[in-house]
Design a protein around this motif. Structure first.
Motif, PDB file in Angstrom:
ATOM      1  N   THR A  62       8.951 -13.037  11.785  1.00 19.80           N
ATOM      2  CA  THR A  62       8.039 -12.759  12.887  1.00 19.80           C
ATOM      3  C   THR A  62       8.667 -11.898  13.969  1.00 19.80           C
ATOM      4  OG1 THR A  62       6.998 -14.878  12.445  1.00 19.80           O
ATOM      5  CG2 THR A  62       6.501 -13.860  14.539  1.00 19.80           C
ATOM      6  N   ALA A  63       9.926 -12.095  14.274  1.00 20.34           N
ATOM      7  CA  ALA A  63      10.548 -11.433  15.415  1.00 20.34           C
ATOM      8  C   ALA A  63      11.159 -10.072  15.085  1.00 20.34           C
ATOM      9  CB  ALA A  63      11.624 -12.343  15.996  1.00 20.34           C
ATOM     10  N   GLU A  64      10.915  -9.543  13.902  1.00 20.34           N
ATOM     11  CA  GLU A  64      11.526  -8.276  13.510  1.00 20.34           C
ATOM     12  C   GLU A  64      10.555  -7.116  13.660  1.00 20.34           C
ATOM     13  OE1 GLU A  64      12.786  -8.664   9.503  1.00 20.34           O
ATOM     14  OE2 GLU A  64      14.594  -9.756  10.019  1.00 20.34           O
ATOM     15  N   PHE A  65      11.087  -5.936  13.376  1.00 14.45           N
ATOM     16  CA  PHE A  65      10.235  -4.757  13.252  1.00 14.45           C
ATOM     17  C   PHE A  65       9.468  -4.866  11.941  1.00 14.45           C
ATOM     18  CE2 PHE A  65      13.642  -3.144  16.007  1.00 14.45           C
ATOM     19  CZ  PHE A  65      12.853  -2.645  17.040  1.00 14.45           C
ATOM     20  N   PRO A  66       8.318  -4.221  11.841  1.00 15.01           N
ATOM     21  CA  PRO A  66       7.572  -4.311  10.578  1.00 15.01           C
ATOM     22  C   PRO A  66       8.304  -3.609   9.436  1.00 15.01           C
ATOM     23  CG  PRO A  66       6.472  -2.822  12.105  1.00 15.01           C
ATOM     24  CD  PRO A  66       7.591  -3.463  12.858  1.00 15.01           C
ATOM     25  N   LEU A  67       8.261  -4.237   8.252  1.00 16.21           N
ATOM     26  CA  LEU A  67       8.831  -3.605   7.059  1.00 16.21           C
ATOM     27  C   LEU A  67       8.005  -2.398   6.657  1.00 16.21           C
ATOM     28  CD1 LEU A  67       9.551  -6.683   4.786  1.00 16.21           C
ATOM     29  CD2 LEU A  67      11.225  -5.229   5.915  1.00 16.21           C
ATOM     30  N   TYR A  68       6.691  -2.585   6.650  1.00 16.29           N
ATOM     31  CA  TYR A  68       5.761  -1.521   6.272  1.00 16.29           C
ATOM     32  C   TYR A  68       4.570  -1.553   7.214  1.00 16.29           C
ATOM     33  CZ  TYR A  68       8.365  -1.790   1.927  1.00 16.29           C
ATOM     34  OH  TYR A  68       9.370  -1.812   1.001  1.00 16.29           O
ATOM     35  N   ARG A  69       3.950  -0.380   7.365  1.00 14.42           N
ATOM     36  CA  ARG A  69       2.692  -0.265   8.102  1.00 14.42           C
ATOM     37  C   ARG A  69       1.685   0.428   7.198  1.00 14.42           C
ATOM     38  NH1 ARG A  69       5.820   2.481  12.053  1.00 14.42           N
ATOM     39  NH2 ARG A  69       4.407   4.225  11.732  1.00 14.42           N
ATOM     40  N   ILE A  70       0.539  -0.174   7.045  1.00 16.86           N
ATOM     41  CA  ILE A  70      -0.555   0.438   6.304  1.00 16.86           C
ATOM     42  C   ILE A  70      -1.511   0.974   7.359  1.00 16.86           C
ATOM     43  CG2 ILE A  70      -2.401   0.059   4.638  1.00 16.86           C
ATOM     44  CD1 ILE A  70      -0.646  -2.403   3.699  1.00 16.86           C
ATOM     45  N   GLU A  71      -1.678   2.291   7.395  1.00 13.14           N
ATOM     46  CA  GLU A  71      -2.443   2.922   8.464  1.00 13.14           C
ATOM     47  C   GLU A  71      -3.704   3.574   7.927  1.00 13.14           C
ATOM     48  OE1 GLU A  71       0.081   5.737  10.401  1.00 13.14           O
ATOM     49  OE2 GLU A  71       1.324   4.182  11.309  1.00 13.14           O
ATOM     50  N   LYS A  72      -4.732   3.555   8.761  1.00 14.47           N
ATOM     51  CA  LYS A  72      -5.982   4.251   8.464  1.00 14.47           C
ATOM     52  C   LYS A  72      -6.255   5.191   9.630  1.00 14.47           C
ATOM     53  CE  LYS A  72     -10.925   3.425   7.881  1.00 14.47           C
ATOM     54  NZ  LYS A  72     -11.979   2.389   7.849  1.00 14.47           N
ATOM     55  N   ARG A  73      -6.263   6.492   9.341  1.00 15.23           N
ATOM     56  CA  ARG A  73      -6.538   7.517  10.349  1.00 15.23           C
ATOM     57  C   ARG A  73      -7.717   8.366   9.873  1.00 15.23           C
ATOM     58  NH1 ARG A  73      -2.287   8.381  14.064  1.00 15.23           N
ATOM     59  NH2 ARG A  73      -0.463   7.140  13.549  1.00 15.23           N
ATOM     60  N   PRO A  74      -8.927   8.060  10.338  1.00 15.91           N
ATOM     61  CA  PRO A  74     -10.107   8.799   9.861  1.00 15.91           C
ATOM     62  C   PRO A  74     -10.074  10.291  10.157  1.00 15.91           C
ATOM     63  CG  PRO A  74     -10.769   6.771  10.943  1.00 15.91           C
ATOM     64  CD  PRO A  74      -9.299   6.931  11.178  1.00 15.91           C
ATOM     65  N   LYS A  75      -9.337  10.738  11.154  1.00  7.62           N
ATOM     66  CA  LYS A  75      -9.273  12.170  11.459  1.00  7.62           C
ATOM     67  C   LYS A  75      -8.605  12.963  10.338  1.00  7.62           C
ATOM     68  CE  LYS A  75      -9.573  12.351  16.417  1.00  7.62           C
ATOM     69  NZ  LYS A  75      -8.979  12.880  17.639  1.00  7.62           N
ATOM     70  N   LEU A  76      -7.775  12.315   9.525  1.00  4.46           N
ATOM     71  CA  LEU A  76      -7.088  12.997   8.427  1.00  4.46           C
ATOM     72  C   LEU A  76      -7.861  12.904   7.116  1.00  4.46           C
ATOM     73  CD1 LEU A  76      -3.395  11.946   9.133  1.00  4.46           C
ATOM     74  CD2 LEU A  76      -4.544  14.076   9.728  1.00  4.46           C
ATOM     75  N   ARG A  77      -9.098  12.441   7.166  1.00  7.44           N
ATOM     76  CA  ARG A  77      -9.901  12.249   5.963  1.00  7.44           C
ATOM     77  C   ARG A  77     -10.040  13.543   5.159  1.00  7.44           C
ATOM     78  NH1 ARG A  77     -14.765  10.360   7.999  1.00  7.44           N
ATOM     79  NH2 ARG A  77     -14.011   8.242   7.784  1.00  7.44           N
ATOM     80  N   ALA A  78     -10.300  14.651   5.817  1.00 11.31           N
ATOM     81  CA  ALA A  78     -10.522  15.915   5.119  1.00 11.31           C
ATOM     82  C   ALA A  78      -9.218  16.634   4.768  1.00 11.31           C
ATOM     83  CB  ALA A  78     -11.382  16.831   5.980  1.00 11.31           C
ATOM     84  N   LYS A  79      -8.115  16.223   5.331  1.00 10.97           N
ATOM     85  CA  LYS A  79      -6.849  16.927   5.109  1.00 10.97           C
ATOM     86  C   LYS A  79      -5.991  16.208   4.078  1.00 10.97           C
ATOM     87  CE  LYS A  79      -6.880  18.817   9.723  1.00 10.97           C
ATOM     88  NZ  LYS A  79      -6.232  18.864  11.007  1.00 10.97           N
ATOM     89  N   GLN A  80      -5.132  15.309   4.525  1.00 15.47           N
ATOM     90  CA  GLN A  80      -4.148  14.682   3.649  1.00 15.47           C
ATOM     91  C   GLN A  80      -4.608  13.340   3.109  1.00 15.47           C
ATOM     92  OE1 GLN A  80      -1.293  14.385   6.662  1.00 15.47           O
ATOM     93  NE2 GLN A  80      -0.675  16.512   6.584  1.00 15.47           N
ATOM     94  N   GLY A  81      -5.657  12.810   3.644  1.00 16.76           N
ATOM     95  CA  GLY A  81      -6.102  11.474   3.274  1.00 16.76           C
ATOM     96  C   GLY A  81      -5.912  10.544   4.450  1.00 16.76           C
ATOM     97  N   MET A  82      -6.854   9.635   4.626  1.00 13.08           N
ATOM     98  CA  MET A  82      -6.797   8.818   5.834  1.00 13.08           C
ATOM     99  C   MET A  82      -5.939   7.566   5.703  1.00 13.08           C
ATOM    100  SD  MET A  82     -10.551   7.206   6.275  1.00 13.08           S
ATOM    101  CE  MET A  82     -11.461   6.496   4.954  1.00 13.08           C
ATOM    102  N   TYR A  83      -5.469   7.233   4.508  1.00 15.98           N
ATOM    103  CA  TYR A  83      -4.631   6.050   4.331  1.00 15.98           C
ATOM    104  C   TYR A  83      -3.179   6.467   4.161  1.00 15.98           C
ATOM    105  CZ  TYR A  83      -9.141   3.977   3.316  1.00 15.98           C
ATOM    106  OH  TYR A  83     -10.447   3.574   3.390  1.00 15.98           O
ATOM    107  N   ALA A  84      -2.269   5.660   4.718  1.00 10.44           N
ATOM    108  CA  ALA A  84      -0.847   5.949   4.565  1.00 10.44           C
ATOM    109  C   ALA A  84      -0.065   4.642   4.609  1.00 10.44           C
ATOM    110  CB  ALA A  84      -0.353   6.869   5.673  1.00 10.44           C
ATOM    111  N   VAL A  85       1.027   4.609   3.860  1.00  2.00           N
ATOM    112  CA  VAL A  85       1.985   3.518   3.934  1.00  2.00           C
ATOM    113  C   VAL A  85       3.245   4.098   4.554  1.00  2.00           C
ATOM    114  CG1 VAL A  85       3.398   1.885   2.636  1.00  2.00           C
ATOM    115  CG2 VAL A  85       1.036   2.297   1.951  1.00  2.00           C
ATOM    116  N   VAL A  86       3.669   3.503   5.672  1.00  2.00           N
ATOM    117  CA  VAL A  86       4.823   3.995   6.416  1.00  2.00           C
ATOM    118  C   VAL A  86       5.928   2.945   6.335  1.00  2.00           C
ATOM    119  CG1 VAL A  86       5.624   4.795   8.667  1.00  2.00           C
ATOM    120  CG2 VAL A  86       3.254   5.198   7.981  1.00  2.00           C
ATOM    121  N   GLY A  87       7.130   3.371   6.010  1.00  5.15           N
ATOM    122  CA  GLY A  87       8.268   2.466   5.904  1.00  5.15           C
ATOM    123  C   GLY A  87       8.829   2.087   7.259  1.00  5.15           C
TER     124      GLY A  87
END
Length: 115
Positions: A62-87
């Protein structure tokens, strides 16, 4: 000569106050989360719904930094894709238009050699 009043433009659609995951997206994310908790890899998660991005953060403790972030950015829908997994280091592990294909990068963590 008759004078016509100009036709007004329709008002612009208001921007959403925040970006959220829908039921199917959250179901896919929580299914993976449950598998990783059962494997002992993950222990906690956090949700953030902001104006431009929705984030599902995964923690080992609980007290750490996140291992992974699953992000949804609708502005990137037409470009690279709106979903991303960030380490944890901020590098994008996978980005795409389909959430299931983006989450596969984390499912590969479940595959281990058997001793």
């Amino acid at each position: 000569m008759t004078v016509q009043t100009p036709t007004p433009f329709p008002p612009p659609e208001p921007l959403p106050d925040q970006v959220t995951f829908d039921r199917h997206e959250l179901g896919a994310i929580l299914r993976l989360y449950g598998q990783m908790v059962a494997a002992g890899e993950w222990r906690d998660y956090g949700l953030s719904f902001l104006r431009e991005v929705a984030v599902f953060s995964v923690f080992r403790r609980t007290a750490e930094f996140p291992l992974y972030r699953i992000e949804k950015r609708p502005k990137l829908r037409a470009k690279q894709g709106m979903y991303a997994v960030v380490g944890m280091d901020g590098f994008i592990l996978r980005r795409g238009h389909d959430l299931a294909s983006v989450l596969r990068v984390l499912e590969q963590k479940l595959i281990r050699p058997v001793d």
